[in-house]
Every structure is written in C-alpha cells, then in structure tokens.
Scaffold this active site. Structure first.
Site, PDB file in Angstrom:
ATOM      1  CE1 TYR A 139      38.561  43.887  40.866  1.00  0.00           C
ATOM      2  CE2 TYR A 139      37.582  45.741  41.994  1.00  0.00           C
ATOM      3  CZ  TYR A 139      38.318  45.233  40.947  1.00  0.00           C
ATOM      4  OH  TYR A 139      38.815  46.077  39.988  1.00  0.00           O
ATOM      5  CG  ASP A 161      39.976  54.946  38.272  1.00  0.00           C
ATOM      6  OD1 ASP A 161      39.198  55.469  39.084  1.00  0.00           O
ATOM      7  OD2 ASP A 161      40.934  54.234  38.612  1.00  0.00           O
ATOM      8  CE  LYS A 195      34.041  42.184  26.725  1.00  0.00           C
ATOM      9  NZ  LYS A 195      34.271  42.582  25.321  1.00  0.00           N
ATOM     10  CG  ASP A 229      34.774  45.974  24.746  1.00  0.00           C
ATOM     11  OD1 ASP A 229      33.532  45.952  24.913  1.00  0.00           O
ATOM     12  OD2 ASP A 229      35.347  45.247  23.911  1.00  0.00           O
ATOM     13  CG  ASP A 264      38.385  49.548  40.108  1.00  0.00           C
ATOM     14  OD1 ASP A 264      38.630  50.763  40.232  1.00  0.00           O
ATOM     15  OD2 ASP A 264      39.098  48.667  40.618  1.00  0.00           O
TER      16      ASP A 264
END
Length: 378
Positions: free
Chosen positions: A142, A254, A193, A226, A250
């Site tokens: 970001y 959620d 990852k 993941d 992020d």
C-alpha cells in the site's frame, strides 16, 4: 482526575451518526468521574475535500498528533468517486497512519454469545470466538514505491504496486503481537506468502529469529496466508493472535470480522511506538465497517463497532481497563436482552435505531454504577 485529549474525526456517511453515540459514552464516563475528556472535532474524507479540497487538512493532522487518542468514523461514498486519486477520501486515513507512525493495527474478532446465531457459520464454530489480528499498517504494497500506471502505447497500460518490507518493520509489528499474546492465550500465528514472495521469505525469517531471541516462551506457528484464510472459516477458535503484513492483514481481518455476524460489530486500534519518556503511544481508533452511504441519515447504522473502538481507547491509550471491561460487559448485556440494529436482527429480537442502541448501552453502564454503589453500601 486525569484529563485526556480526544480528537474526533466523524467523516462521511454513517460516520457522524455512530460518532454521536460514542460522545454519549464519553459524557457518561465523565459524569461518573472516571476521567475528564477534552474533545476537539475535525474533518476527514469527503467532508474535508468539500471544505478545503483535501482529504484532511494540515491543521487537523497536527491536532491528531497532539491528541491522546483519535476517534475516526468512516470515509468515502459515491459523491466523491470522481475526485483525483491523491485527494480521494481514503487518502486522509492513509495520511494519518503514515504521519502519526501508526504501524500496528489491532483488530479483535469477538463473537458475543447472543450473536452466535448471526454468523454464517455454525454456532459451535464461532461461539466463544476471541481472536486478535495484528496487521502491519504503514509498509508493504500500500505504501511501496514505485506505485504508478504507465501508458505503454497501442492501447496498453501497465500498473505497478511494490511490496517492500525492511527488517525493523517486521520486528516491531512482531513485538506487538508477541506482547499481546503473553496477555492472552500465549500463541502467535504468523502469516505470509513465502512460497511465492521474497517479502514473505524475509517476513518468515525475521519473525522466527525474533521469537527465538526475545519470546521463546510464546508459541509461534507459521501459515501461508491463503491457507490461514481457509482455516479461519473452518475452525477459527484454533487461533489466538495472528500477525501479518498490510495486504494480507486487510483481507484476513475482514474475513474474521464476518465470522461474528456483521462488520458493524468490530472495533480496531492503530498504534504507534511508545514514547520513551511518557510511555504513551499515538493512537487512532475506528470501526472496521465503512461509511455505508446507502443507509446514512436513516438511523439504521450499528454503533457498536464505533463504541467498541472507544473501549479500546480506554484500554490501550488511557489505561482505564476497568472502564473498558464495563463497556464491553454493557454491550454484551444489551445484546443479551435482545436489542438489535437492523444488520444483526434475528427472530425474537427487537430492532432499534442507532441512537436507541447507544442509549441502551449508556443505561446499562448507569445500572452497573448503581449496582456498584448498592454493593458498597451493603
């Protein structure tokens, strides 16, 4: 009595409505003599753009830096879809995070007993859920450079976002996670990852070394981001503290939020480094939900996430742990009594407005205080 400086940035959409309910809580605690609160208010997001062409003014950034805590509502809406990218409503929040050095985002995912049936998962999967996701907030993709769209000609363009992390950024967010775990279930799950990203390789290496060097008494496990997302919806109660980078944090936060039934239920805290002299951290507290422009002004918004965010301020910025505990208990009691805003309504519940939910929580706090006085007299 200690005085704390609060800077309120209500923002757009339902932001002002849910912030109004926080002000009720603030006034109540002040009336009890828990603390004094000096309140200033500013503009952020679309409302700030309308006022002076920027998502937040330099003056309001300074007020935020000078405050003991910033309460932040929500920003954005279709009204500002066409504004330039660098002054879009969301950029106000990004600037606050960067300028105030708010690198540690704490997002609890708690399932209140009365709302276990509201989750899309089975009751036994979410009942008693209590996870803390620690998201790195000022690095990663970001904020990495270069970040641009290049015109290649012939109708072709190339978009570039850069994922960048330095060792110190990973170490400091890791320390926040390990320190929290020591006060909770003593377990940290680090997500990356590393199988496809060099930043993930470094993340894994740094977290492993930090654990061995400074926190050997805390259990550490590593998961690919993941796979962790899959485990969150399979059996979330296996987790205690999850720590991860900006992008994956992020997304995963959620996912965890929806395990509890509604984004309207969950608060968050964004913290900076502790001042070496005072021990205070710059801090911003905000609900996980967005500005929900479709229901703005209709009295339908759920204020619990915003109120819970103030509860986190009581705990992490002011050290008023007893008041924070009382506020969490008040929320749980009101929900147990069957009061619901529209987003969490269920069969047999009573749907109330934004203001009515805030009033009910204040009434529960007042009842607690009255019972405490009675107990002392007896």
């Amino acid at each position: 009595m200690t005085t704390y400086k609060l800077f309120l940035l209500a923002g757009d959409g339902i932001g002002p409505e849910v912030m109004a309910e926080v002000e009720k809580i603030i006034r109540h605690f002040a009336s009890e003599g828990v603390a004094k609160f000096e309140i200033e208010k500013g503009l952020v997001g679309g409302s700030a753009y309308d006022a002076h062409g920027a998502a937040i003014s330099d003056a309001d950034v300074k007020r935020a830096a000078d405050a003991d805590a910033v309460m932040f509502g929500a920003v954005g809406g279709p009204k500002w879809d066409g504004v330039p990218y660098d002054v879009r409503p969301e950029s106000g929040l990004l600037r606050l995070r960067k300028d105030l050095g708010l690198y540690a985002n704490l997002r609890p995912a708690i399932c209140y007993p009365a709302l276990a049936a509201a989750s899309s998962l089975k009751r036994e999967v979410v009942e008693g859920l209590d996870i803390m996701i620690v998201r790195e907030l000022t690095g990663g993709v970001y904020f990495g450079e270069p970040k641009q769209i290049i015109d290649l000609g012939n109708g072709q363009k190339r978009a570039i976002d850069t994922q960048v992390y330095d060792t110190y950024e990973i170490e400091r967010i890791g320390r926040v996670a390990f320190d929290l775990a020591k006060r909770r279930g003593n377990k940290v799950t680090s997500a990356d990852k590393r199988n496809v990203m060099k930043s993930g390789v470094l993340w894994n290496e740094v977290m492993t070394a930090l654990h061995a060097r400074e926190y050997p008494d805390v259990k550490l496990e590593h998961q690919l981001a993941d796979a962790l997302g899959m485990q969150l919806v399979r059996w979330p109660k296996q987790f205690d503290v999850i720590v991860t980078d900006n992008l994956f944090g992020d997304m995963l936060s959620d996912v965890a939020a929806m395990l509890t039934g509604s984004l309207g239920m969950l608060p968050s805290a964004s913290l900076g480094d502790a001042d070496p002299k005072t021990g205070k951290r710059r801090a911003l507290y905000e609900p996980v939900h967005g500005s929900a422009p479709d229901i703005a002004g209709r009295g339908m918004a759920n204020p619990i996430a915003m109120i819970g965010s103030f509860g986190m301020a009581l705990r992490y910025s002011f050290g008023l742990n007893q008041a924070a505990d009382r506020l969490e208990k008040a929320i749980a009691e009101v929900l147990a009594e069957g009061l619901r805003t529209a987003d969490i309504k269920s069969e047999g519940s009573r749907v109330v407005s934004t203001a009515e939910m805030g009033d009910a929580i204040v009434a529960e706090l007042a009842q607690q205080a009255a019972e405490s006085v009675t107990d002392e007299e007896n």
